[in-house]
Design a protein around this motif. Structure first.
Motif: not given
Length: 88
Positions: A1-3, A65-70, A74
């Motif tokens: 989700m984008e900031r 920001h807030n890079k999301s990881y698969s 994880k």
């Protein structure tokens, strides 16, 4: 989700330029953008102006920001940790 940002790139640039060129007062810029002027006395706008003068327009561009990881990444990190791969 984008900031999501409350003030657009264009709003910040216009506010900074107007403040620097004294086209509008800090109070007027705050009123136009819906920024509370009371306690901060337009500190947000003044900060935008300082940043604009120091770094130009690019400072207001959206940055990731807030890079999301698969989930796979994880899971592999946890497995590696548990097997002692990183800290063992």
């Amino acid at each position: 989700m984008e900031r999501q940002y409350k003030y657009s790139f264009e709003d910040k640039i216009k506010a900074a330029k107007d403040y620097i060129s004294v086209t509008r007062s800090c109070r007027q810029i705050c009123l136009d953008l819906g920024i509370k002027y009371g306690n901060t006395r337009g500190g947000v706008v003044r900060n935008w102006a300082k940043l604009y003068q120091a770094f130009g327009e690019s400072i207001f561009m959206d940055k990731p920001h807030n890079k999301s990881y698969s989930a796979d990444l994880k899971l592999s990190a946890v497995e590696e940790y548990l097997t002692g791969g990183l800290y063992g």
